[in-house]
Design a protein around this motif. Sequence first.
Motif, mmCIF file in Angstrom:
data_model
loop_
_atom_site.group_PDB
_atom_site.id
_atom_site.type_symbol
_atom_site.label_atom_id
_atom_site.label_comp_id
_atom_site.label_asym_id
_atom_site.label_seq_id
_atom_site.Cartn_x
_atom_site.Cartn_y
_atom_site.Cartn_z
ATOM 1 N N SER A 1 0.832 -1.123 0.080
ATOM 2 C CA SER A 1 -0.174 -0.133 -0.005
ATOM 3 C C SER A 1 0.939 1.287 -0.053
ATOM 4 C CB SER A 1 -0.776 0.056 0.984
ATOM 5 O OG SER A 1 -1.292 1.244 1.608
ATOM 6 N N PHE B 1 0.288 4.496 -0.058
ATOM 7 C CA PHE B 1 0.093 5.723 1.164
ATOM 8 C C PHE B 1 0.624 4.872 2.422
ATOM 9 C CE2 PHE B 1 -2.816 7.264 4.515
ATOM 10 C CZ PHE B 1 -2.355 8.420 4.250
ATOM 11 N N LEU B 2 0.491 3.828 2.909
ATOM 12 C CA LEU B 2 0.929 3.516 4.240
ATOM 13 C C LEU B 2 2.438 3.262 4.255
ATOM 14 C CD1 LEU B 2 -1.740 0.960 5.397
ATOM 15 C CD2 LEU B 2 -1.300 3.283 6.123
ATOM 16 N N VAL C 1 5.372 3.405 18.183
ATOM 17 C CA VAL C 1 5.618 2.092 17.559
ATOM 18 C C VAL C 1 4.832 2.142 16.429
ATOM 19 C CG1 VAL C 1 3.400 1.350 18.831
ATOM 20 C CG2 VAL C 1 5.122 -0.387 18.128
ATOM 21 N N TYR C 2 3.798 3.046 16.187
ATOM 22 C CA TYR C 2 2.911 2.987 14.830
ATOM 23 C C TYR C 2 3.804 3.281 13.348
ATOM 24 C CZ TYR C 2 -1.398 2.854 17.291
ATOM 25 O OH TYR C 2 -2.442 2.497 17.952
ATOM 26 N N MET D 1 5.219 -0.305 12.886
ATOM 27 C CA MET D 1 4.215 -1.296 12.492
ATOM 28 C C MET D 1 3.720 -0.994 11.020
ATOM 29 S SD MET D 1 2.149 -2.180 15.961
ATOM 30 C CE MET D 1 1.253 -3.760 15.055
ATOM 31 N N ILE D 2 3.469 0.407 10.866
ATOM 32 C CA ILE D 2 2.658 0.667 9.743
ATOM 33 C C ILE D 2 3.719 0.331 8.386
ATOM 34 C CG2 ILE D 2 1.781 2.276 8.097
ATOM 35 C CD1 ILE D 2 0.257 3.559 10.676
ATOM 36 N N TRP E 1 4.317 -3.234 7.832
ATOM 37 C CA TRP E 1 3.092 -4.207 7.318
ATOM 38 C C TRP E 1 3.095 -3.533 5.724
ATOM 39 C CZ3 TRP E 1 -1.519 -2.806 5.092
ATOM 40 C CH2 TRP E 1 -2.352 -3.778 4.970
ATOM 41 N N LEU F 1 7.333 -7.697 8.377
ATOM 42 C CA LEU F 1 6.156 -7.919 9.359
ATOM 43 C C LEU F 1 6.759 -8.389 10.461
ATOM 44 C CD1 LEU F 1 3.198 -7.710 9.509
ATOM 45 C CD2 LEU F 1 3.083 -9.948 8.951
ATOM 46 N N MET G 1 6.220 -6.714 14.244
ATOM 47 C CA MET G 1 5.439 -7.522 15.284
ATOM 48 C C MET G 1 6.412 -7.238 16.798
ATOM 49 S SD MET G 1 2.670 -8.606 14.329
ATOM 50 C CE MET G 1 2.120 -7.500 13.238
ATOM 51 N N SER H 1 5.486 -5.804 20.204
ATOM 52 C CA SER H 1 5.159 -6.203 21.673
ATOM 53 C C SER H 1 6.409 -5.985 22.597
ATOM 54 C CB SER H 1 5.384 -7.796 21.246
ATOM 55 O OG SER H 1 6.562 -8.269 20.389
ATOM 56 N N VAL I 1 5.173 -2.467 23.949
ATOM 57 C CA VAL I 1 3.914 -2.339 24.834
ATOM 58 C C VAL I 1 4.382 -3.212 26.081
ATOM 59 C CG1 VAL I 1 1.806 -3.695 25.089
ATOM 60 C CG2 VAL I 1 2.295 -2.526 22.946
#
Lengths: 172, 359
Positions: B83, B85-86, B140-141, B144-145, B148, B156, B160, B164, B167
């Motif tokens: 994707s 954009f992401l 973290v975003y 992560m984004i 992915w 990925l 992940m 983890s 968090v």
Amino acid sequence: MGITQILFWFLTILALVAAIGVISSKNPIYSVLWLIVVFFAISGHYILMNAQFLAIVNIIVYAGAIMVLFLFVIMLMNLNAEAEPVKNVYMKMAGIISGLTLMIVLVAALSHSDVQNTIIRPGTSIGLIKNLGKALFNQYVVPFEISSVLFLSAMIGAIMLGKKDPVKKISL
Amino acid sequence: MHLNHIFLLIDWALFIEKLVLIIVVVMGSLLVAMYSTYAERKVAAFMQDRVGPNRAGPFGILQPVADGVKLFFKEEIVPNFSSKFLFILGPCLAMLTAMMIGAVIPWGDKIHLFGRDISLQIADVNIGILYVFGIVSLGVYGIMIGGWASNNKFSLLGAMRAASQIVSYELAMGISLIALLMITGTLSLNEMVVQQKDHWWNIFKQPLGFLIFLICAFAETNRTPFDLPEAENELIGGYHAEYSSMKLGFYLFSEYINMFLSGAVMATLYFGGYDIPFVNDANLVHNIGVNWLAILEGTVFFIKICCFIFLFMWVRWTVPRFRYDQLMNLGWKILLPLALFNMLVTGALILLKQNHWHF
């Protein structure tokens, strides 16, 4: 229109657009990202009401922790449009009717509710952490403690459910 | 008519003052991040008995500029089936969240210019430390984004791991902070510094809390020994495996900015912030004036941050990377109980002090 009102309308429109984005995007990843935008808009509303603590806790807990786990699970499940089960027309119709019914009930309930006591007027400082802490630990200490026990039991329950059957120890 | 009214209501001097401050802080963090890459290579060279970069300019000090130019001129590749954009949003978010922490850090007391007292902190919000905590949890975003959107299994997996890890370590970090907040009684970073100016630095009151916070800071910034998201011998680079050009540069850069700002947060919380040690500030103001004092304080603060950056690099070249299960065990089974214990002891001592040391 003051600066507060401009911000209010901006945040409101942002929240609504993002909320529509959550339910209308095909890809669940985009839904989660839209939901994060909704949380940010709501936090902005909290700040407008001078509830800074609530705003930042909303971001830490929802945007920072819960949505990360949502994203985590959805990324691992690898959902995509092809895997989506096709729903039939009757189900869709039933969904629309029940949704509209719920809306009528909500509108009917809200139209008779007493608005005056529920709105926090701007300028009050109950949302600041000091006042909030005093209110929670003096006036509302029993419900606060009970809810913390509830959270603890929920956490323990989640761990117990998450664990597989205990491996039986073989005695040597 | 209405619009005119709004523009008159805005305090323009404040607006310009904050704008200048924001530009200075952002540019400053970028510059420090740039030279951190140089420092990292020099420190690595020193640890491994090598010379390090010494070709571009005297002592190689133009090396970061050369690296930056190189990254800009590399070909930009966006993988198929990802994707777009992401894919672009990922590094942008990583950079954004790294930069945002600088807004609440007090870089100095205040300066007096054009008849105005200008505070050297962009926003003295009364939830300062919670704001830092919130931004850290959003960091973290970006990873992560990006991981992915690369549409690559290794990316990925890296994403992940990052999620983890961050968090898990946030919990111990938050609880070690609670113990600190119980002592200071305030969330505002500026007030914490003012308290430490007159009394002991918080490191003496919270040594265990600082140790936990430091370890968690290493984990949150993805530095060695916790750099599992980008473990190159397991994941070919992890979440940024598919990135090239300046988008990769943004990821690498955001790590250095995170390092700089987490050093700033630790110096503020535990090492007195811009406080000059062994000096009575009130006397100094009389002798050299407010502005010079502010510059001196800023310099001292910067030296403290540089010590932390050096610590980050020192650890990177001495401690090997953890295994994944070791990482999780450390976070959940050692740091979290230790932080809880620290909080309990702190609470008990505060209660005893209120009772004048009688049970």
